[in-house]
Every structure is written in structure tokens, then in C-alpha cells.
Design an enzyme around this catalytic site. Structure first.
Site: not given
Ligand code: GLU
Length: 470
Positions: A61-63, A67, A91, A103, A360
Site C-alpha cells: 500500500h505504499h502507493r 493495481k 513492476k 492481484k 492501464s
Molecule cells: N495483468 C497484467 C499484469 O500482469 C496487467 C495488470 C494491470 O494492468 O493492472 O501486469
């Protein structure tokens, strides 16, 4: 017992962290997965209620928001979802996308489930997340992953929207939506296109390549793509059509195709439309043992399917000079050690497949900004460019080619801006990782370790600015 993806992640993290000088307490906090929500929910199938299991893991949760995609698969479990959430954190940090990592997953085989059941599952899954505050434009923003796509994202957006009447930013609750539902041009191709930009960048540093037995440039390179889903398909098409690379093998779950002269992708597309399968395409040799595909002779092997496909068992038999990790977690740590010993260049997942989440991020900013990219400036750019071209023609006394005029006198559309933003992101991140690897002091620091170190450093700085850690 299959190797644990979370274990793989922890070992990768530790290697990166070992190059940094941070207190153990801070590193432990950054490494840990903050929370995992596992839930069971009923959905009506053929008139009967059936239970499904779903997850959403929040790694960091640092940002905010957090996502990461949602995976629909038959064999998914909490370990996998946690690991994939962790990979999202690093990433995003690596490519300067200001999100924490998350995720989600549902245990279901989407290819053997009727579409109306998938819709019910997706809508109920969204509601379950909502009830626990695991989804929202400023909280946690899902996206597609294996087994999901635009259709599922549209259902998620619609469900969320229906439960927040009048919420101005509702459509920023999920990305990867259809363009007609608040999506952005170029999101579907983004991961595959990012893979291409990453491989292209790696192949542009001539002085790095000799020891891997690689020549600079993509033209004529022999590429083998494992997995012909969204990521593999786009990567293959862009490599072949925009960069004149040769696709010498394509792997699918039920077999693979091989043609050392290059597979004609358009003819293959026609074949697939007609036969509903890639196999037995007359323009290539069909093999029926899927894992054999990884051992095909090529310059660049692109695993674009699933995790842990390159293992200690097959790594020594790989006949490529580069492994370009389009999938998440395709290489086990034992396999990676073998590849590095054999001087195979490994482009790590947290760098190479970051194009998806990058676009995204563009989609999310578009949604909260409520304006399409290029809307304000396109005309202005076009007028300015035409003015320059006219002045050029006048000064030189030559009339420019209509193609040049077409290219420069039209201003930027959303797709141009998205691709350019993606390209810049991938190029900059590669250079940062490469620079770190060269300067790390340890001879021969591999790109994954360097990428983790760069990413961990960015997360650490965010935590340190909170003043919690001395
Ligand atoms: N599922 C993709 C990934 O593994 C995209 C995740 C996203 O766009 O939030 O990077």
C-alpha cells in the site's frame, strides 16, 4: 509438489535487496504481502447453486490505488495470487507507475464455462470485493490477466457503477475496458508491444551482446513464442510486421508449430479462423508435445503463457540466446542459474511485461481526467506541423512527398500518444536497470537482480518518506 511461485518471488526479492543498503526491518516490510482476501461465493449454474473460490491479494500500500489483473484459471491458488501481487508492486515501481501491487483470481476454467455463468461470476466477484473495500478508483483497480479480457472488465465497471449511483470516477475502478466503455486505445496490445520495445532496447546495446552470442537489431532475428494468447499474439505480430523478425515457432497448450524460415502469421490467422486450432497449419511443421517447443533453436525465446515453464529440468536444453519473459514468473530460480551460467540473456518479467500496467495507468488517468488523450492538442499540433512543412517547402523550393505530409501534418491521436508513452517508459526503465547492473559493483549482476534492486529502492524511498523507518 509444484514449485511455489511465492517462493520464487521471495528469492528474487532477496537477491535484489542484497545489493541495497537498507535496514532488515524495512526490507521485511517491503517484501511481505500485506493482505489476502479469500472468499467463497455462490453462482447459479444450470439451475443449481455452485460455489466458487475467489481471491484478491494486496501486496503493498505504499502507493494507492493498488493495481493488478484478475486471473480466471482452473488451478489457481492463494500462493500464486500473492506472488503475482508482489510482482505487480515491483513492476509498477520499476516503470514509475504510482500504484501499489495487487492481484485477483477466481478458480474457474473460463474456456469451459458458458458466457452467462462467467458474467454472473464476474459480477458477484466484483460485489464481494466491493463489500470489503477491495475495489475502487482510489483503492484497488483490477485489470485483465490470464483468462479475462475487455468483456469481464466491462462487467466489473458496470457492476461497480450500478452500486455507486452518480459516482463521477466510477469507471476508473477497473482498466482494460472496451474503448466504448471508458477504455483507452492501445491497451489490448500494450503488454505485447511493451515486450517488443523491451527486446528491441536490449538488442540496441551492442557492447552488451557479444558475450550472449547475440547481434544487435531485431531484423531477421529468430523468435519463438510460447503462448498465443493476447500477449504472445501481439508480440509476434509486432515483431514480424514492424521489425521484420522471423517467428520460427509458436507454442500452444496442445502442441506447437515450427518453421525455421518464419511462419506466415496472416495465413496462420486464416487457418485458425477456419479450423479453430493452430495445429496442422500447412505453412509449418506441427509437433504434439507442447513443452518441446521451449527447446527449439532460436535467438529469442518469448515465454508468454504461464509461470514456471522453464525449470531445472529443461533449462540446460534451451537453444536460445535470450529469454524474454512476457509471462509472469516463467523461470524458476534454479533454471535461471543455469541460463545465466550458459550466458543466456534473461529479460525479467517485472521489466518486460510492464507495458500492460503502464497503459492501464494511462487509462486510469484518462478516466479520472474525463478527457481523451489528444483531444485538446491534436488540431493545434496539426496546424503547427503544417506551418513548418509549408515553410520548409517554400525555403527549399521542393514539394514534400504526400507520405511525409500525411505523417507530420495531422497531430497526435490517442493511440499515438499511448504508444509513445509506452515506448518512452520501456526504454527509460531498461536504461535505468542496465545502468544499475553496470554500477552495482558486483561483476555480472543479472538484469532481474538489478531490476528488483531498482524497484525495491523506489518502494523503500516511499516508505522512508513516511518517517517510520530511521
Ligand atoms: N495483468 C497484467 C499484469 O500482469 C496487467 C495488470 C494491470 O494492468 O493492472 O501486469
Amino acid at each position: 509438489m509444484p514449485a511455489s511461485l511465492y517462493d520464487t518471488y521471495e528469492r528474487q526479492f532477496d537477491r535484489g535487496a542484497s545489493l541495497l543498503d537498507h535496514p532488515e526491518t524495512l526490507l521485511r516490510q517491503i517484501r511481505a504481502c500485506n493482505n489476502v482476501y479469500e472468499f467463497n461465493f455462490p453462482v447459479r449454474v444450470d439451475g443449481e447453486l455452485r460455489m466458487f473460490t475467489g481471491w484478491r491479494a494486496e501486496h503493498s500500500h505504499h502507493r494507492k490505488p493498488l493495481k493488478g489483473g484478475i486471473r480466471y484459471a482452473e488451478h489457481v491458488d492463494a500462493d500464486e495470487v500473492k506472488a503475482l501481487a508482489a510482482l505487480m508492486t515491483f513492476k509498477c515501481a520499476l516503470v514509475n507507475v504510482p500504484f501499489g501491487g495487487s492481484k485477483g483470481a477466481v478458480r474457474v476454467n473460463p474456456y469451459a464455462t458458458p458466457v452467462e455463468v462467467l458474467e454472473r461470476i464476474t459480477r458477484r466477484y466484483t460485489a464481494e470485493l466491493l463489500w470489503k473495500n477491495f475495489i475502487g478508483p482510489g483503492v484497488n483497480v483490477p485489470a485483465p490477466d490470464m483468462g479475462t479480457g475487455e468483456r469481464e472488465m466491462a462487467w466489473i465497471a458496470d457492476t461497480y457503477d450500478g452500486m455507486h449511483v452518480g459516482g463521477l470516477d466510477n469507471f476508473a475502478c477497473v482498466t482494460g475496458k472496451p474503448v466504448t466503455q471508458g477504455g483507452i486505445q492501445g491497451r489490448i496490445e500494450a503488454t505485447g508491444r511493451g515486450v517488443v520495445y523491451g527486446v528491441r532496447e536490449a538488442l540496441s546495446h551492442a557492447e552488451d551482446l557479444g558475450r550472449h552470442g547475440l547481434e544487435p537489431g531485431l531484423e531477421g532475428k529468430r523468435i519463438a513464442v510460447q503462448g498465443y494468447g493476447n500477449v504472445g499474439w501481439h508480440a509476434a505480430h509486432i515483431l514480424a510486421k514492424e521489425y521484420d523478425a522471423r517467428i520460427v515457432a509458436i507454442g500452444e497448450y496442445n502442441g506447437w508449430l515450427e518453421n525455421p524460415d518464419g511462419i506466415d502469421l496472416d495465413a496462420l490467422e486464416d487457418w485458425r479462423k477456419e479450423k479453430k486450432s493452430l495445429l496442422h497449419f500447412p505453412g509449418a511443421k506441427t509437433h504434439d508435445h507442447p513443452p518441446g517447443m521451449l527447446e527449439v533453436e532460436c535467438d529469442v525465446l518469448v515465454p508468454a503463457a504461464t509461470q514456471h515453464v522453464i525449470t531445472a529440468e529443461n533449462a540446460a536444453r534451451l537453444r536460445c540466446r535470450m529469454v524474454a519473459e512476457a509471462a509472469n514468473g516463467p523461470t524458476t530460480p534454479e533454471a535461471e542459474a543455469i541460463l545465466l551460467k550458459n550466458n543466456v540473456l534473461v529479460l525479467p518479467d517485472i521489466y518486460l511485461n510492464a507495458g500492460g500496467v503502464t497503459v492501464s495507468y494511462f487509462e486510469w488517468t484518462k478516466n479520472i481526467g474525463h478527457i481523451r488523450y489528444g483531444r485538446m492538442e491534436k488540431r493545434l499540433e496539426a496546424v503547427k506541423e503544417s506551418g513548418i512543412l509549408q515553410a520548409l517547402e517554400k525555403a527549399s523550393g521542393h514539394v514534400l512527398d504526400p507520405e511525409v505530409r500525411e505523417l507530420f501534418g495531422r497531430g497526435s491521436d490517442e493511440i499515438d500518444i499511448v504508444r509513445s508513452g509506452l515506448e518512452g517508459t520501456m526504454v527509460d526503465a531498461y536504461r535505468e536497470v542496465r545502468e544499475f547492473a553496470r554500477r552495482s559493483g558486483k561483476k555480472g549482476t543479472d538484469l532481474r537482480t538489478a531490476a528488483f534492486a531498482v524497484a525495491i529502492e523506489k518502494v523503500a524511498r516511499a516508505y522512508e518518506s513516511l518517517g517510520i523507518f530511521p
